[in-house]
Design a protein around this motif. Structure first.
Motif, PDB file in Angstrom:
ATOM      1  N   LEU A  65       0.831  -1.201   0.000  1.00  0.00           N
ATOM      2  CA  LEU A  65       0.000   0.000   0.000  1.00  0.00           C
ATOM      3  C   LEU A  65       0.863   1.248   0.000  1.00  0.00           C
ATOM      4  N   SER A  66       0.315   2.346  -0.502  1.00  0.00           N
ATOM      5  CA  SER A  66       0.992   3.636  -0.428  1.00  0.00           C
ATOM      6  C   SER A  66       0.864   4.198   0.983  1.00  0.00           C
ATOM      7  N   GLY A  67       1.587   5.285   1.266  1.00  0.00           N
ATOM      8  CA  GLY A  67       1.509   5.912   2.590  1.00  0.00           C
ATOM      9  C   GLY A  67       0.108   6.373   2.929  1.00  0.00           C
ATOM     10  N   GLY A  68      -0.571   6.962   1.963  1.00  0.00           N
ATOM     11  CA  GLY A  68      -1.935   7.425   2.200  1.00  0.00           C
ATOM     12  C   GLY A  68      -2.897   6.285   2.446  1.00  0.00           C
ATOM     13  N   GLN A  69      -2.719   5.172   1.715  1.00  0.00           N
ATOM     14  CA  GLN A  69      -3.585   4.004   1.914  1.00  0.00           C
ATOM     15  C   GLN A  69      -3.357   3.381   3.286  1.00  0.00           C
ATOM     16  N   ARG A  70      -2.097   3.314   3.715  1.00  0.00           N
ATOM     17  CA  ARG A  70      -1.800   2.778   5.048  1.00  0.00           C
ATOM     18  C   ARG A  70      -2.446   3.634   6.132  1.00  0.00           C
ATOM     19  N   GLN A  71      -2.427   4.972   5.943  1.00  0.00           N
ATOM     20  CA  GLN A  71      -3.037   5.836   6.953  1.00  0.00           C
ATOM     21  C   GLN A  71      -4.549   5.648   6.982  1.00  0.00           C
ATOM     22  N   ARG A  72      -5.151   5.390   5.831  1.00  0.00           N
ATOM     23  CA  ARG A  72      -6.589   5.091   5.791  1.00  0.00           C
ATOM     24  C   ARG A  72      -6.900   3.822   6.587  1.00  0.00           C
ATOM     25  N   VAL A  73      -6.026   2.819   6.457  1.00  0.00           N
ATOM     26  CA  VAL A  73      -6.229   1.570   7.204  1.00  0.00           C
ATOM     27  C   VAL A  73      -6.121   1.839   8.707  1.00  0.00           C
ATOM     28  N   SER A  74      -5.161   2.658   9.125  1.00  0.00           N
ATOM     29  CA  SER A  74      -5.024   3.005  10.542  1.00  0.00           C
ATOM     30  C   SER A  74      -6.275   3.685  11.072  1.00  0.00           C
ATOM     31  N   ILE A  75      -6.839   4.572  10.261  1.00  0.00           N
ATOM     32  CA  ILE A  75      -8.083   5.238  10.661  1.00  0.00           C
ATOM     33  C   ILE A  75      -9.217   4.219  10.752  1.00  0.00           C
ATOM     34  N   GLY A  76      -9.269   3.296   9.785  1.00  0.00           N
ATOM     35  CA  GLY A  76     -10.282   2.247   9.810  1.00  0.00           C
ATOM     36  C   GLY A  76     -10.165   1.375  11.046  1.00  0.00           C
ATOM     37  N   GLN A  77      -8.933   1.008  11.432  1.00  0.00           N
ATOM     38  CA  GLN A  77      -8.714   0.220  12.648  1.00  0.00           C
ATOM     39  C   GLN A  77      -9.267   0.935  13.879  1.00  0.00           C
ATOM     40  N   ALA A  78      -9.022   2.240  13.934  1.00  0.00           N
ATOM     41  CA  ALA A  78      -9.465   3.016  15.093  1.00  0.00           C
ATOM     42  C   ALA A  78     -10.983   3.126  15.161  1.00  0.00           C
ATOM     43  N   LEU A  79     -11.656   3.105  14.006  1.00  0.00           N
ATOM     44  CA  LEU A  79     -13.096   3.369  13.960  1.00  0.00           C
ATOM     45  C   LEU A  79     -13.963   2.117  13.952  1.00  0.00           C
ATOM     46  N   ILE A  80     -13.373   0.947  13.727  1.00  0.00           N
ATOM     47  CA  ILE A  80     -14.193  -0.245  13.475  1.00  0.00           C
ATOM     48  C   ILE A  80     -14.987  -0.691  14.712  1.00  0.00           C
ATOM     49  N   THR A  81     -14.546  -0.298  15.910  1.00  0.00           N
ATOM     50  CA  THR A  81     -15.305  -0.630  17.125  1.00  0.00           C
ATOM     51  C   THR A  81     -16.314   0.472  17.469  1.00  0.00           C
ATOM     52  N   HIS A  82     -16.453   1.449  16.570  1.00  0.00           N
ATOM     53  CA  HIS A  82     -17.424   2.539  16.712  1.00  0.00           C
ATOM     54  C   HIS A  82     -17.229   3.365  17.992  1.00  0.00           C
ATOM     55  N   PRO A  83     -16.003   3.870  18.221  1.00  0.00           N
ATOM     56  CA  PRO A  83     -15.821   4.791  19.344  1.00  0.00           C
ATOM     57  C   PRO A  83     -16.413   6.155  18.983  1.00  0.00           C
ATOM     58  N   SER A  84     -16.664   6.986  19.976  1.00  0.00           N
ATOM     59  CA  SER A  84     -17.125   8.344  19.684  1.00  0.00           C
ATOM     60  C   SER A  84     -16.005   9.364  19.833  1.00  0.00           C
ATOM     61  N   GLY A 103     -20.460  10.941  13.962  1.00  0.00           N
ATOM     62  CA  GLY A 103     -20.587  11.750  15.179  1.00  0.00           C
ATOM     63  C   GLY A 103     -19.355  11.703  16.056  1.00  0.00           C
ATOM     64  N   LEU A 104     -18.174  11.789  15.443  1.00  0.00           N
ATOM     65  CA  LEU A 104     -16.923  11.638  16.174  1.00  0.00           C
ATOM     66  C   LEU A 104     -16.455  12.946  16.800  1.00  0.00           C
ATOM     67  N   SER A 105     -15.693  12.817  17.884  1.00  0.00           N
ATOM     68  CA  SER A 105     -14.939  13.935  18.461  1.00  0.00           C
ATOM     69  C   SER A 105     -13.464  13.609  18.325  1.00  0.00           C
ATOM     70  N   TYR A 106     -12.652  14.622  18.029  1.00  0.00           N
ATOM     71  CA  TYR A 106     -11.211  14.419  17.842  1.00  0.00           C
ATOM     72  C   TYR A 106     -10.406  15.272  18.813  1.00  0.00           C
ATOM     73  N   LEU A 107      -9.344  14.682  19.353  1.00  0.00           N
ATOM     74  CA  LEU A 107      -8.221  15.461  19.870  1.00  0.00           C
ATOM     75  C   LEU A 107      -7.151  15.336  18.798  1.00  0.00           C
ATOM     76  N   PHE A 108      -6.907  16.407  18.061  1.00  0.00           N
ATOM     77  CA  PHE A 108      -6.077  16.369  16.863  1.00  0.00           C
ATOM     78  C   PHE A 108      -4.733  17.023  17.177  1.00  0.00           C
ATOM     79  N   ILE A 109      -3.680  16.195  17.211  1.00  0.00           N
ATOM     80  CA  ILE A 109      -2.346  16.661  17.611  1.00  0.00           C
ATOM     81  C   ILE A 109      -1.501  16.928  16.378  1.00  0.00           C
ATOM     82  N   SER A 110      -0.851  18.090  16.353  1.00  0.00           N
ATOM     83  CA  SER A 110      -0.020  18.424  15.193  1.00  0.00           C
ATOM     84  C   SER A 110       0.940  19.549  15.548  1.00  0.00           C
TER      85      SER A 110
END
Length: 532
Positions: free
Chosen positions: A429-448, A479-486
């Motif tokens: 996968l490309s870097g962007g695709q890998r990051q999409r997978v990481s986001i998918g992993q985080a969201l698959i249990t439906h956290p808020s 309906g997600l909330s983010y703590l977005f670090i950058s």
């Protein structure tokens, strides 16, 4: 001074650089911009004679003045290159941590250049290295000289690499993404240093980057690369003001900027701008409350270190995150951002104060998906792993194999990926695709609630824009909330409703995004904004 004439470079019969024509005049800074895989670094490494032996020059040649360094159909003359490398041309690499030998003190490593190319005695070499360290802004030169790379900050390591590159006053410096891993203030210092060296030594510089903002600040001319080809080149301001190619326009439009209108995840009422509650949600329960939180680290957990006094890395932090809100956390490396996020998610329990979660199973999106995804597993398996873990923790959440696979395919669609990726591995996968997978992993249990720790800092500008758009879309949908670090002020401006500014473990300033940008109170905040 430097000419690349119709240069093509191939690996295993596949051309990755195609018919590139570039000229670099004495004293000029030429920027080469483009996405990962566009051929920027291969072009630079070929010029420097550092490209892998498996590479083959299929057309063209490279000239340094009247000397032909490299030509299609001829073997690379390593003896010729050794006379030019270091003395007449040198290179600053992207990641000094991997470019510097971890077992040698940095002073000795810089001295190696002098040993190879000069007849200076030992004491003269040391004196020259110390002078160069001071010239590149390493004020505590004696201490730096005797330090190992791991004992220096990222900015200090990059200054050591620059000292190594300039110590012989070469006519050409090639800088390959020299500021990618650095904070905005350190980044500005390195850019100012490179410009100062260019003005004092009158050397030419090839500056390779995917950050168009940096290229605009430093370079007099820009060449845009795509798929191994130079698709456009010209004077910097002309390129930015009147780009000819659609690809160049796409790159420029994707750059996050405070000048662009910001997508809002929710409206803030006038009376609630101080605490960030969203309009219509005055009585809403926060998804996260942090009260007077201090976070500590010990040097180690074994008996040798256990008696050492814990080091406080976050001091008396208090804030809330509301439903549907994006709260930005901004600061330089070492300020405590990641330590705070790890404490919030229970990864570090050496704390004082309170962390109150009003959501189930908060998750994290990491900065580097390549190191956080198991390379031996398929994407489908990786997406199902959080579901398996949830079932182990609580039998009520156990799912059948078929249900987990269905959930993984559904998440692939949500993160904008096709079903064919289910059976691929991260390396495919490309870097962007890998990051999409990481986001998918985080969201698959439906956290808020999600903590996103530098989720786009390692990505190209166009991929960065796609991931930001994906995160904003999923926020609305789920309906997600983010703590977005950058550490990137521009990215935070585009993503967040409110912003916290952090320095030396303390939250200095907090408020609505537009207010922070328009009327910052703290001098440090003003410094961050003026360097961005």
């Amino acid at each position: 001074m430097i000419r690349l004439e119709n240069l093509s470079v191939a690996f295993d019969g596949t051309e990755v650089v195609k018919h590139v024509n570039l000229e670099l005049r004495e004293g000029e800074i030429l920027g080469v911009v483009g996405e990962s895989g566009s051929g920027k670094s291969v072009t630079a490494l070929t010029l420097m004679g550092l490209v892998a032996d498996t590479a083959r020059i299929t057309t063209g040649r490279i000239l340094f003045g009247d000397v032909v360094l490299l030509e299609a159909g001829k073997e690379r003359d390593k003896a010729l290159y050794s006379r030019f490398q270091g003395e007449k041309m040198s290179m600053v690499f992207q990641e000094p941590q991997t470019s510097l030998n971890p077992t040698w003190r940095v002073g000795r490593q810089v001295e190696e250049v002098l040993k190879l190319h000069t007849d200076l005695a030992v004491l003269e070499r040391r004196k020259k290295v110390l002078e160069t360290f001071r010239a590149v802004g390493l004020k505590d030169a004696e201490r730096i000289y005797g330090s190992y790379p791991h004992q220096l900050s990222g900015g200090q390591r990059q200054r050591v690499m620059i000292a190594m590159a300039v110590i012989l006053h070469p006519a050409l410096i090639v800088a390959d993404e020299p500021t990618t891993a650095l904070d905005v203030t350190v980044q500005s210092q390195i850019i100012a240093l490179l410009r100062e060296i260019n003005e004092k030594q009158k050397n030419a510089m090839l500056f390779i980057t995917h950050d168009l903002n940096l290229a605009r600040r430093l370079c007099s001319r820009i060449a845009v690369m795509k798929d191994g080809q130079v698709v456009e080149q010209g004077e910097t301001e002309e390129i930015f003001s009147h780009p000819v190619q659609a690809y160049t326009r796409k790159l420029i439009e994707a750059v996050p900027s405070r000048m662009k209108p910001r997508k809002r995840t929710g409206k803030l009422s006038q009376e609630e701008t101080g605490n960030g509650m969203q309009e219509g949600a005055v009585s809403a329960t926060p998804v996260l409350e942090v009260r007077n939180l201090s976070v500590y680290y010990r040097d180690g957990d074994n008996s040798l270190f256990a008696r050492k006094k814990p080091q406080r890395v976050v001091e008396d932090a208090s804030f809330v995150v509301y439903p549907g809100e994006s709260l930005g956390l901004v600061g330089e490396s070492g300020c405590g951002k990641t330590s705070l996020s790890r404490a919030i998610l229970g990864m570090n329990r050496n704390i004082q104060g309170q962390i109150l979660h009003h959501s189930q199973g908060p998750q994290m999106v990491f900065q580097d998906p390549y190191s956080s995804l198991n390379p031996a597993r398929t994407i489908g398996w990786l997406l199902q792993e959080p579901l398996r873990a949830a079932g182990v923790r609580d039998p009520r959440h156990r799912m059948t194999k078929g249900d987990m696979e269905a959930a993984a395919y559904d998440m692939l669609h949500r993160i904008g990926m096709e079903e064919k990726f289910f059976h691929r591995k991260p390396s495919q996968l490309s870097g962007g695709q890998r990051q999409r997978v990481s986001i998918g992993q985080a969201l698959i249990t439906h956290p808020s609630f999600l903590v996103a720790d530098e989720p786009v800092s390692a990505l190209d500008v166009t991929i960065q824009a796609q991931i930001m758009e994906l995160m904003q879309g999923l926020q609305q949908e789920m309906g997600l909330s983010y703590l977005f670090i950058s550490h990137d002020i521009h990215v935070v401006y585009q993503m967040c409703d409110r912003i916290m500014i952090m320095k030396d473990g303390k939250i200095l300033e907090m408020g609505v995004t537009e207010e922070i940008y328009r009327t910052p109170r703290e001098e440090y905040t003003k410094l961050l904004l003026c360097h961005s």
